[in-house]
Design an enzyme around this catalytic site. Structure first.
Site, PDB file in Angstrom:
ATOM      1  N   HIS A 134       0.823  -1.209   0.000  1.00 27.03           N
ATOM      2  CA  HIS A 134       0.000   0.000   0.000  1.00 27.03           C
ATOM      3  C   HIS A 134       0.857   1.260   0.000  1.00 27.03           C
ATOM      4  O   HIS A 134       2.012   1.251   0.441  1.00 27.03           O
ATOM      5  CB  HIS A 134      -0.939  -0.008   1.199  1.00 27.03           C
ATOM      6  CG  HIS A 134      -2.029  -1.027   1.087  1.00 27.03           C
ATOM      7  ND1 HIS A 134      -3.085  -1.085   1.953  1.00 27.03           N
ATOM      8  CD2 HIS A 134      -2.232  -2.035   0.195  1.00 27.03           C
ATOM      9  CE1 HIS A 134      -3.893  -2.071   1.603  1.00 27.03           C
ATOM     10  NE2 HIS A 134      -3.383  -2.673   0.545  1.00 27.03           N
ATOM     11  N   CYS A 155      -6.372   1.648   5.246  1.00 29.17           N
ATOM     12  CA  CYS A 155      -6.917   0.375   5.708  1.00 29.17           C
ATOM     13  C   CYS A 155      -6.426   0.119   7.139  1.00 29.17           C
ATOM     14  O   CYS A 155      -5.588   0.864   7.664  1.00 29.17           O
ATOM     15  CB  CYS A 155      -6.488  -0.765   4.779  1.00 29.17           C
ATOM     16  SG  CYS A 155      -4.726  -1.184   4.906  1.00 29.17           S
ATOM     17  N   CYS A 193      -2.537  -0.373   7.349  1.00 31.91           N
ATOM     18  CA  CYS A 193      -1.812   0.895   7.192  1.00 31.91           C
ATOM     19  C   CYS A 193      -2.050   1.803   8.387  1.00 31.91           C
ATOM     20  O   CYS A 193      -1.138   2.510   8.829  1.00 31.91           O
ATOM     21  CB  CYS A 193      -2.215   1.586   5.891  1.00 31.91           C
ATOM     22  SG  CYS A 193      -1.563   0.737   4.430  1.00 31.91           S
ATOM     23  N   GLU A 208       0.749   4.013   1.748  1.00 29.15           N
ATOM     24  CA  GLU A 208       1.198   4.478   3.063  1.00 29.15           C
ATOM     25  C   GLU A 208       2.426   3.701   3.518  1.00 29.15           C
ATOM     26  O   GLU A 208       3.389   4.278   4.029  1.00 29.15           O
ATOM     27  CB  GLU A 208       0.081   4.307   4.110  1.00 29.15           C
ATOM     28  CG  GLU A 208      -1.202   5.037   3.767  1.00 29.15           C
ATOM     29  CD  GLU A 208      -2.221   4.184   3.017  1.00 29.15           C
ATOM     30  OE1 GLU A 208      -3.418   4.364   3.273  1.00 29.15           O
ATOM     31  OE2 GLU A 208      -1.819   3.355   2.170  1.00 29.15           O
TER      32      GLU A 208
END
Length: 189
Positions: free
Chosen positions: A70, A98, A101, A72
């Site tokens: 992801h 999410c 993250c 992040e």
């Protein structure tokens, strides 16, 4: 000349990073900022040198793409790789983080999360941010600020409307055209 806000500036950076995404399901970008300076950026994609979902398809396990890191996490890992501290920093993300993250953001010491769009926002992620004292704020990107020709377009349209008025176009028609221009140039008209 009116300058864009810092939040809009950094959110625009995150949207630019998202353009590098190799995930066909959702393009996400993240920018980590400290003292109004970008310290790292990331987008969702495969590991360096790995197979990209855009090329081979998503590798789905438990309804998640196992191939994708992801945005992040990519940004946080860039800081880790190059020894850049994230404690007290802010992160600008195109979509709400999410749960995984969210936990990484908290552990990295990031104190503020700015996001543009909700995407499967999970109540547990919201709860974790609240428990950790992380401020979360939605900052929708004003897409007009990334249109590099916006001022020229606005000037051109304003000139056309002026010429139509000079040519005697009915006031009601001018009003309709002006309203349409307002929707195109929301921030500046």
């Amino acid at each position: 000349m009116e300058r864009i806000s810092w939040n809009q500036y950094f959110m625009a950076q995150s949207h630019l990073l998202a353009l590098r995404s190799t995930c066909p399901r959702l393009s996400v970008g993240a920018t980590i900022v400290r003292d109004k300076r970008m310290i790292a950026g990331g987008y969702n994609g495969s590991i360096a040198g790995g197979v990209h979902c855009a090329d081979e398809g998503c590798l789905m396990i438990d309804d998640h793409c196992a191939r994708t890191i992801h945005a992040e996490m990519n940004a946080i890992l860039q800081c880790s790789k190059f020894g850049v501290p994230t404690d007290g920093a802010e992160i600008y993300v195109t979509h709400y983080p999410c749960i995984q993250c969210c936990k990484s953001i908290i552990q990295a010491g990031i104190k503020t999360v700015y996001y543009a769009e909700d995407y499967k926002t999970h109540p547990y992620a919201q709860e974790l941010f609240e428990q950790a004292g992380v401020t979360v704020e939605q900052v929708e990107l004003d897409e007009m600020i990334v249109d590099l020709k916006n001022r020229e377009k606005l000037s051109f349209v304003a000139g056309l409307i002026g010429k139509l008025a000079d040519a005697g176009l009915a006031e009601e028609e001018l009003k309709k055209i002006h309203e349409q221009a307002n929707t195109l140039f929301t921030s500046y008209v």
